[in-house]
Design a protein around this motif. Structure first.
Motif, PDB file in Angstrom:
ATOM      1  N   ARG A 194       0.881  -1.221   0.003  1.00 21.11           N
ATOM      2  CA  ARG A 194      -0.085  -0.177   0.007  1.00 21.11           C
ATOM      3  C   ARG A 194       0.858   1.191   0.079  1.00 21.11           C
ATOM      4  O   ARG A 194       1.782   1.534   1.007  1.00 21.11           O
ATOM      5  CB  ARG A 194      -0.626   0.075   1.239  1.00 21.11           C
ATOM      6  CG  ARG A 194      -1.850   1.146   1.102  1.00 21.11           C
ATOM      7  CD  ARG A 194      -2.673   1.297   2.627  1.00 21.11           C
ATOM      8  NE  ARG A 194      -3.288   2.629   2.857  1.00 21.11           N
ATOM      9  CZ  ARG A 194      -4.183   2.975   2.280  1.00 21.11           C
ATOM     10  NH1 ARG A 194      -4.997   2.393   1.419  1.00 21.11           N
ATOM     11  NH2 ARG A 194      -4.503   4.465   2.272  1.00 21.11           N
ATOM     12  N   ILE A 195       0.516   2.071  -1.116  1.00 19.35           N
ATOM     13  CA  ILE A 195       0.983   3.467  -1.033  1.00 19.35           C
ATOM     14  C   ILE A 195      -0.248   4.454  -0.796  1.00 19.35           C
ATOM     15  O   ILE A 195       0.062   5.727  -0.903  1.00 19.35           O
ATOM     16  CB  ILE A 195       2.066   3.866  -2.016  1.00 19.35           C
ATOM     17  CG1 ILE A 195       1.556   3.796  -3.401  1.00 19.35           C
ATOM     18  CG2 ILE A 195       3.220   3.183  -1.755  1.00 19.35           C
ATOM     19  CD1 ILE A 195       2.263   4.234  -4.611  1.00 19.35           C
ATOM     20  N   GLY A 196      -1.235   4.092  -1.107  1.00 20.56           N
ATOM     21  CA  GLY A 196      -2.712   4.658  -1.354  1.00 20.56           C
ATOM     22  C   GLY A 196      -3.030   5.210  -2.730  1.00 20.56           C
ATOM     23  O   GLY A 196      -2.446   4.951  -3.556  1.00 20.56           O
ATOM     24  N   ASN A 197      -3.985   6.062  -2.624  1.00 26.73           N
ATOM     25  CA  ASN A 197      -4.548   6.680  -3.808  1.00 26.73           C
ATOM     26  C   ASN A 197      -4.029   8.083  -4.236  1.00 26.73           C
ATOM     27  O   ASN A 197      -3.304   8.636  -3.260  1.00 26.73           O
ATOM     28  CB  ASN A 197      -6.115   7.007  -3.577  1.00 26.73           C
ATOM     29  CG  ASN A 197      -6.864   6.000  -3.113  1.00 26.73           C
ATOM     30  OD1 ASN A 197      -6.668   4.927  -3.619  1.00 26.73           O
ATOM     31  ND2 ASN A 197      -8.102   6.057  -2.563  1.00 26.73           N
ATOM     32  N   ARG A 198      -3.930   8.215  -5.486  1.00 28.97           N
ATOM     33  CA  ARG A 198      -3.294   9.859  -5.733  1.00 28.97           C
ATOM     34  C   ARG A 198      -4.681  10.517  -5.432  1.00 28.97           C
ATOM     35  O   ARG A 198      -5.632  10.453  -6.006  1.00 28.97           O
ATOM     36  CB  ARG A 198      -2.833   9.641  -7.154  1.00 28.97           C
ATOM     37  CG  ARG A 198      -2.588  11.260  -7.753  1.00 28.97           C
ATOM     38  CD  ARG A 198      -2.433  11.132  -9.258  1.00 28.97           C
ATOM     39  NE  ARG A 198      -1.231   9.907  -9.511  1.00 28.97           N
ATOM     40  CZ  ARG A 198      -1.080   9.439 -10.720  1.00 28.97           C
ATOM     41  NH1 ARG A 198      -1.728   9.653 -11.807  1.00 28.97           N
ATOM     42  NH2 ARG A 198       0.276   8.760 -10.716  1.00 28.97           N
TER      43      ARG A 198
END
Length: 585
Positions: free
Chosen positions: A494-498
């Motif tokens: 996980r790095i998440g959403n833009r």
């Protein structure tokens, strides 16, 4: 041909810097931090330590004198800190800042001195923090792009800097960008009324594209190093570059941007002092990371094992105090290629206080900061391919603690290439340098900050309270353009959403769709500022509403309806944006 990302590169390995010099930033100092026992109620002033509770501190004073050391309250006067502590949260929710001290002197013996001090009466523990450095990486696996002499030099008598905004894909609509251009057309959507303080090392604040809303250095003494200066200049450009028809434009060009150098106070004290200068809804950006426990805190040119600075107790305490008073804190997750969910971060180092809990573990109390990972830009950006759009870049740290991502490569902004002139525009005038190569979780964090600043500006303009830190994290997690898989780097890392500003606004400021009949129109064939998209404006229900990028057929139908003298143009709108249009006469 695109420059394909090398699939066998190790995580975080950006390659050596220009001329094989490596990418270690110089001048960052380690810090020896001491944590006092609460019952001792230490008071350090005028070269001597006292105890407000009457505890015997003679051994501590003798040690400091013999070793020629000074013990300084890390966050300022102890009594003032306790008086000013946040009152809206439980006492055990925020560490006591009055217990933290920094040792001055004996830098070459920090580990030994820390171990000896931890055994003294009145002292709980002591630990050494490695020097913090910017969370940027080798901008390009092959070095700066080849540019012709005309584009890479700005000589006397040459034309003014061209408009590079067409290269700033992160300004574009989602999913490519964060939709900053849409935000600029909304009240407050340029970051009006919001202040951002960038915590790092140095900046070129005389840059031609940073004048409009720049507050300058508000804390510390900037480092005299070109690589640091280029980094800070790039950061300020992404957030607040002037909207002036030349160079680049920041995501939130009307936000006030300021700079805070962590020298000589150290990172934690600078974060705390920055928060004291800000109000609810303002933003602190931490553009630093440091060597973590993976490689025994080893300083490395490839930045493997580097992590977000909130892992250290005093930095965590400073961030927690900032978020407790309503200041948003955004920090780079780090370029170490690390899973922050790994068990190595659960192990408490010997020098950390007993109350410390791994802040990367979502089950533990959070610092409240937004932690940002680095995602790939759309393939083909600037002729390169770093993998699927929004996929995790190999160097980026990841894990359940990471809230959002931004572009980690190909970020066009102000400043130079590493420790050289700009690759997009260089020459002898540093104030006119531009780069296409700003990268790392550093560039990613600036994009998230820019998006948050526009959202805070729109909330204020709508008469709403700005987002609190917990709300900001929740909005980033529940809206935005989703992370995508890449070979060997699945979205489960996980790095998440833009961020998607438009989608976030719908979450924060939901409004009913209105409708009405257009009374008159204005066809904006040549938009101003020129970076904005063309608009067809219709006056409906007492206000002008905007149809962005209308098709030629729509334009012609509206023109014909009004030219006929009895127009029947039905419009559906949300706020000032047209979401539906029917022309019947």
């Amino acid at each position: 041909m695109t420059d394909q990302a090398d699939p066998v590169r190790e995580p975080g390995a950006g390659g050596p810097g220009p001329d094989g010099a490596g990418f270690t930033y110089r001048g960052a100092e380690q810090e020896l931090i001491v944590v006092a026992r609460p019952e001792a109620r230490l008071r350090a002033a005028e070269g001597e330590v006292h105890s407000a509770s009457g505890s015997d501190v003679s051994a501590l004073n003798m040690f400091l004198s013999d070793e020629q050391l000074a013990l300084e309250p890390l966050f300022g006067n102890e009594d003032r800190l306790r008086t000013a502590a946040p009152t809206r949260i439980a006492e055990d929710d925020v560490p006591d800042l009055a217990l933290f001290y920094r040792v001055r002197g004996g830098e070459d013996r920090a580990q030994e001195l820390g171990s000896r001090m931890a055994a003294l009466p009145g002292i709980d523990t002591a630990y050494v923090k490695p020097g913090a450095v910017p969370a940027s990486i080798d901008p390009s696996p092959t070095g700066p792009p080849d540019l012709d002499e005309t584009s890479s030099r700005r000589k006397e008598g040459m034309p003014a800097t061209p408009d590079f905004t067409g290269r700033q894909g992160y300004l574009n609509p989602a999913p490519e960008g964060v939709d900053a251009r849409w935000a600029w057309q909304r009240l407050g959507g340029s970051g009006e009324g919001v202040t951002v303080i960038d915590v790092e090392g140095a900046w070129q604040l005389r840059h031609e594209d940073l004048a409009a809303k720049l507050a300058g250095v508000v804390l510390g003494t900037p480092l005299q190093d070109l690589a640091w200066r280029n980094h800070g200049t790039a950061v300020i450009g992404v957030i607040g570059g002037d909207r002036n028809g030349l160079g680049i434009t920041g995501i939130a060009p009307r936000a006030v941007t300021a700079a805070a150098s962590f020298q000589p106070l150290g990172t934690a004290a600078t974060i705390h002092a920055a928060a004291e200068r800000l109000g609810r809804g303002d933003i602190i950006l931490i553009e630093l990371h440091r060597p973590g426990p993976r490689f025994d805190f080893e300083r490395r040119d490839d930045q493997k094992g580097y992590v977000a600075i909130e892992w250290w107790p005093d930095d965590y305490a400073a961030v927690r105090h900032a978020t407790a008073k309503g200041v948003l804190v955004v920090a780079a997750a780090g370029n170490g290629g690390e899973s922050l969910d790994d068990a190595v971060y659960e192990r408490r180092p010997d020098g950390f206080p007993s109350w410390w809990r791994n802040p990367f573990n979502p089950s533990n109390r959070s610092s409240g900061a937004v932690l940002v990972g680095a995602g790939a830009p759309p393939p083909g950006t600037h002729g390169r391919d770093h993998g699927p759009d929004r996929s995790r870049l190999a160097f980026s740290n990841f894990g359940g603690r990471v809230d959002a991502q931004g572009w980690g490569r190909e970020t066009t902004t102000t400043g130079g290439f590493w420790d050289r002139p700009g690759d997009l525009q260089g020459g002898t005038e540093e104030i006119a340098w531009y780069t296409d190569t700003f990268s790392g979780t550093s560039s990613a964090s600036t994009i998230v900050v820019g998006a948050l600043a526009t959202l805070q500006g729109m909330l204020k303009a709508a008469g709403q309270q700005p987002m609190a830190p917990d709300r900001a994290r929740a909005v980033l997690r529940c809206t935005g353009s989703p992370q995508q898989d890449a070979p060997g780097r699945p979205a489960s890392q996980r790095i998440g959403n833009r961020p998607d500003i438009k989608a976030a606004v719908a979450n924060l400021l939901p409004s009913a769709v209105g409708s009405g009949r257009a009374e008159r129109y204005w066809d904006e064939l040549l938009p101003y500022p020129p970076e904005l998209p063309p608009r067809l404006r219709l006056f409906v229900a007492g206000e002008w509403r905007n149809l962005v990028n209308p098709s030629p057929e729509t334009r012609q139908a509206v023109h014909a309806a009004f030219a006929g003298g009895r127009p029947d143009v039905r419009v559906w709108y949300t706020d000032d944006e047209i979401v539906g249009l029917v022309v019947t006469g």
